[in-house]
Design a protein around this motif. Sequence first.
Motif, PDB file in Angstrom:
ATOM      1  N   ASP A  54      -3.712  38.307 107.243  1.00 27.13           N
ATOM      2  CA  ASP A  54      -4.966  37.821 107.805  1.00 27.13           C
ATOM      3  C   ASP A  54      -5.120  36.346 107.464  1.00 27.13           C
ATOM      4  OD1 ASP A  54      -7.769  37.095 108.022  1.00 27.13           O
ATOM      5  OD2 ASP A  54      -8.222  39.223 108.186  1.00 27.13           O
ATOM      6  N   ARG A  55      -5.041  35.494 108.484  1.00 27.32           N
ATOM      7  CA  ARG A  55      -5.126  34.047 108.255  1.00 27.32           C
ATOM      8  C   ARG A  55      -6.465  33.651 107.640  1.00 27.32           C
ATOM      9  NH1 ARG A  55      -2.488  29.465 110.494  1.00 27.32           N
ATOM     10  NH2 ARG A  55      -3.788  27.603 110.388  1.00 27.32           N
ATOM     11  N   GLY A  56      -7.545  34.290 108.095  1.00 24.97           N
ATOM     12  CA  GLY A  56      -8.852  33.980 107.531  1.00 24.97           C
ATOM     13  C   GLY A  56      -8.929  34.329 106.062  1.00 24.97           C
ATOM     14  N   MET A  57      -8.344  35.458 105.679  1.00 21.19           N
ATOM     15  CA  MET A  57      -8.331  35.848 104.271  1.00 21.19           C
ATOM     16  C   MET A  57      -7.501  34.872 103.448  1.00 21.19           C
ATOM     17  SD  MET A  57      -7.302  39.579 102.675  1.00 21.19           S
ATOM     18  CE  MET A  57      -8.605  40.409 103.616  1.00 21.19           C
ATOM     19  N   LEU A  58      -6.369  34.447 104.000  1.00 17.34           N
ATOM     20  CA  LEU A  58      -5.540  33.465 103.290  1.00 17.34           C
ATOM     21  C   LEU A  58      -6.291  32.156 103.097  1.00 17.34           C
ATOM     22  CD1 LEU A  58      -2.124  34.078 105.106  1.00 17.34           C
ATOM     23  CD2 LEU A  58      -2.643  34.609 102.708  1.00 17.34           C
ATOM     24  N   ALA A  59      -6.999  31.708 104.140  1.00 19.45           N
ATOM     25  CA  ALA A  59      -7.750  30.454 104.046  1.00 19.45           C
ATOM     26  C   ALA A  59      -8.847  30.568 103.004  1.00 19.45           C
ATOM     27  CB  ALA A  59      -8.335  30.100 105.413  1.00 19.45           C
ATOM     28  N   ASP A  60      -9.506  31.717 102.944  1.00 17.38           N
ATOM     29  CA  ASP A  60     -10.557  31.931 101.953  1.00 17.38           C
ATOM     30  C   ASP A  60      -9.981  31.926 100.541  1.00 17.38           C
ATOM     31  OD1 ASP A  60     -13.277  32.623 101.172  1.00 17.38           O
ATOM     32  OD2 ASP A  60     -12.478  34.611 100.719  1.00 17.38           O
ATOM     33  N   LEU A  61      -8.833  32.587 100.364  1.00 16.39           N
ATOM     34  CA  LEU A  61      -8.198  32.620  99.050  1.00 16.39           C
ATOM     35  C   LEU A  61      -7.702  31.243  98.619  1.00 16.39           C
ATOM     36  CD1 LEU A  61      -6.183  35.941  99.354  1.00 16.39           C
ATOM     37  CD2 LEU A  61      -7.986  35.487  97.696  1.00 16.39           C
ATOM     38  N   LEU A  62      -7.269  30.444  99.600  1.00 23.44           N
ATOM     39  CA  LEU A  62      -6.727  29.127  99.279  1.00 23.44           C
ATOM     40  C   LEU A  62      -7.731  28.268  98.529  1.00 23.44           C
ATOM     41  CD1 LEU A  62      -4.342  27.153  99.584  1.00 23.44           C
ATOM     42  CD2 LEU A  62      -5.350  26.417 101.756  1.00 23.44           C
ATOM     43  N   LEU A  63      -9.010  28.455  98.817  1.00 22.62           N
ATOM     44  CA  LEU A  63     -10.050  27.655  98.176  1.00 22.62           C
ATOM     45  C   LEU A  63     -10.090  27.877  96.669  1.00 22.62           C
ATOM     46  CD1 LEU A  63     -12.946  28.176 100.757  1.00 22.62           C
ATOM     47  CD2 LEU A  63     -11.441  26.198 100.520  1.00 22.62           C
ATOM     48  N   GLY A  64      -9.687  29.092  96.242  1.00 24.94           N
ATOM     49  CA  GLY A  64      -9.770  29.393  94.824  1.00 24.94           C
ATOM     50  C   GLY A  64      -8.441  29.578  94.132  1.00 24.94           C
ATOM     51  N   VAL A  65      -7.357  29.364  94.837  1.00 22.48           N
ATOM     52  CA  VAL A  65      -6.036  29.598  94.261  1.00 22.48           C
ATOM     53  C   VAL A  65      -5.467  28.299  93.702  1.00 22.48           C
ATOM     54  CG1 VAL A  65      -3.646  30.177  94.800  1.00 22.48           C
ATOM     55  CG2 VAL A  65      -5.486  31.600  95.665  1.00 22.48           C
ATOM     56  N   ALA A  66      -5.053  28.323  92.451  1.00 24.92           N
ATOM     57  CA  ALA A  66      -4.323  27.183  91.878  1.00 24.92           C
ATOM     58  C   ALA A  66      -2.891  27.246  92.385  1.00 24.92           C
ATOM     59  CB  ALA A  66      -4.347  27.260  90.356  1.00 24.92           C
ATOM     60  N   HIS A  67      -2.356  26.123  92.804  1.00 25.87           N
ATOM     61  CA  HIS A  67      -0.996  26.085  93.338  1.00 25.87           C
ATOM     62  C   HIS A  67      -0.012  26.115  92.171  1.00 25.87           C
ATOM     63  CE1 HIS A  67      -2.325  24.171  97.393  1.00 25.87           C
ATOM     64  NE2 HIS A  67      -3.097  25.163  97.000  1.00 25.87           N
ATOM     65  N   THR A  68       0.316  27.334  91.758  1.00 26.07           N
ATOM     66  CA  THR A  68       1.149  27.506  90.580  1.00 26.07           C
ATOM     67  C   THR A  68       2.458  28.165  90.935  1.00 26.07           C
ATOM     68  OG1 THR A  68       0.169  29.658  90.112  1.00 26.07           O
ATOM     69  CG2 THR A  68      -0.876  27.773  89.098  1.00 26.07           C
TER      70      THR A  68
ATOM     71  N   GLU B 116      -6.009  41.767  97.559  1.00 27.28           N
ATOM     72  CA  GLU B 116      -5.167  41.587  96.374  1.00 27.28           C
ATOM     73  C   GLU B 116      -3.726  41.274  96.766  1.00 27.28           C
ATOM     74  OE1 GLU B 116      -3.393  44.026  92.525  1.00 27.28           O
ATOM     75  OE2 GLU B 116      -5.097  44.865  93.621  1.00 27.28           O
ATOM     76  N   ILE B 117      -3.205  41.999  97.773  1.00 24.88           N
ATOM     77  CA  ILE B 117      -1.833  41.743  98.224  1.00 24.88           C
ATOM     78  C   ILE B 117      -1.709  40.312  98.743  1.00 24.88           C
ATOM     79  CG2 ILE B 117      -0.127  42.355  99.984  1.00 24.88           C
ATOM     80  CD1 ILE B 117      -1.034  45.285  99.646  1.00 24.88           C
ATOM     81  N   HIS B 118      -2.679  39.865  99.530  1.00 25.81           N
ATOM     82  CA  HIS B 118      -2.667  38.474 100.001  1.00 25.81           C
ATOM     83  C   HIS B 118      -2.636  37.508  98.826  1.00 25.81           C
ATOM     84  CE1 HIS B 118      -3.565  40.191 103.902  1.00 25.81           C
ATOM     85  NE2 HIS B 118      -3.701  39.010 104.466  1.00 25.81           N
ATOM     86  N   TYR B 119      -3.432  37.793  97.816  1.00 23.87           N
ATOM     87  CA  TYR B 119      -3.464  36.935  96.633  1.00 23.87           C
ATOM     88  C   TYR B 119      -2.116  36.932  95.920  1.00 23.87           C
ATOM     89  CZ  TYR B 119      -4.453  35.444  91.849  1.00 23.87           C
ATOM     90  OH  TYR B 119      -4.409  34.805  90.635  1.00 23.87           O
ATOM     91  N   ARG B 120      -1.527  38.094  95.730  1.00 20.42           N
ATOM     92  CA  ARG B 120      -0.225  38.182  95.051  1.00 20.42           C
ATOM     93  C   ARG B 120       0.844  37.411  95.826  1.00 20.42           C
ATOM     94  NH1 ARG B 120      -1.698  39.559  90.028  1.00 20.42           N
ATOM     95  NH2 ARG B 120      -2.912  41.494  90.005  1.00 20.42           N
ATOM     96  N   LEU B 121       0.803  37.497  97.150  1.00 17.74           N
ATOM     97  CA  LEU B 121       1.776  36.769  97.957  1.00 17.74           C
ATOM     98  C   LEU B 121       1.538  35.273  97.881  1.00 17.74           C
ATOM     99  CD1 LEU B 121       1.830  39.077 101.106  1.00 17.74           C
ATOM    100  CD2 LEU B 121       3.697  38.782  99.461  1.00 17.74           C
ATOM    101  N   MET B 122       0.280  34.856  97.957  1.00 18.36           N
ATOM    102  CA  MET B 122      -0.029  33.435  97.963  1.00 18.36           C
ATOM    103  C   MET B 122       0.330  32.765  96.635  1.00 18.36           C
ATOM    104  SD  MET B 122      -3.577  31.527  99.021  1.00 18.36           S
ATOM    105  CE  MET B 122      -3.262  31.578 100.785  1.00 18.36           C
ATOM    106  N   THR B 123       0.264  33.515  95.549  1.00 13.99           N
ATOM    107  CA  THR B 123       0.590  32.956  94.239  1.00 13.99           C
ATOM    108  C   THR B 123       2.018  33.301  93.806  1.00 13.99           C
ATOM    109  OG1 THR B 123      -0.380  34.898  93.147  1.00 13.99           O
ATOM    110  CG2 THR B 123      -1.810  32.985  93.475  1.00 13.99           C
ATOM    111  N   GLY B 124       2.800  33.917  94.698  1.00 15.59           N
ATOM    112  CA  GLY B 124       4.158  34.307  94.367  1.00 15.59           C
ATOM    113  C   GLY B 124       5.193  33.298  94.813  1.00 15.59           C
ATOM    114  N   PRO B 125       6.479  33.668  94.723  1.00 13.50           N
ATOM    115  CA  PRO B 125       7.571  32.732  95.026  1.00 13.50           C
ATOM    116  C   PRO B 125       7.547  32.164  96.436  1.00 13.50           C
ATOM    117  CG  PRO B 125       8.404  34.638  93.822  1.00 13.50           C
ATOM    118  CD  PRO B 125       6.983  34.939  94.167  1.00 13.50           C
TER     119      PRO B 125
END
Length: 298
Positions: free
Chosen positions: A102-116, A165-174
């Motif tokens: 879900d692109r909208g969910m990814l965009a929402d998560l991006l606001l709070g995700v540290a690029h780690t 949660e899965i979107h978050y795990r993917l966004m902060t993963g490899p």
Amino acid sequence: MENLTELKQRIARHAPDDGFFDTAVPGLSLIRSQAVSDPVHTLYDPSFCLVASGRKRARIGSREIVYETGGCLVVGIDLPIIGAVIEASTDAPYLCLKLSLDRGMLADLLLGVAHTGGGAPEPDRTEAAGVQAATPELVDASTRLLGLLDAPQDIATLAPLVIREIHYRLMTGPQGAILRQIVSGESHLGQIGRAVAYLCDNYAAPTRIEDLARIAGMSPSSFHEHFRTATAMSPLQFRTRLRMHEARRLMVAEGLSAAEAGFRVGYDSPSQFSRDHVRIYSRPPRRDLSRMQAEQAY
């Protein structure tokens, strides 16, 4: 991996036969194959595929990647992909789950995700799909999502939480850089994503590279370079794949002739449509019908 056995068992229970199965969880599908397969041409949406058993080879343009038990494929934009199961048997079938992103969910998560983590590549070198080993957290979340199929009364309330949660795990993963850049309009991959979205909606219309470059906000030469980096295809090759995918669907699902399907997807010449079909699928359309029908199952 601790939960991989449980994940495999749940996929096998809800996909009891070979084929592609939609589920009651929105965007979640299951795939099973008890034998290796011929290459299958499909159009992947932005999605994540996690293999619980077996091995698969995917070809994206000129690029070839393999993902296997405990690995997952992350796709950031709509991509024509040729996939083949290369390891499967009756006793150990290929089992995989696919979740549309879900692109909208990814965009929402991006606001709070540290690029780690992961050593994110430079934007202009990022490909639109990649393979990674599934983390224990990602396997756990995927297993819990599948568990909701046994409690359908909980799907409406709990599935969105687990999917997030899965979107978050993917966004902060490899492979998180792919997803972060797709939802960032200023990255090269995000710019290419806009052009791809336009092509997916307008594949039947005449399109100039200059127009696509303008949509992406790039010069024509820069656009061509970054498009090929992202998709392993030129823009025109990409459009041809989109046209062929839809033409095959029309021939199978609606019974159109090759000439009718070709005209519907933007070809002026039946002979040119036939030549492109042979170049991509190695057979003329009329001789390819049985294989096209088989591919609809995957």
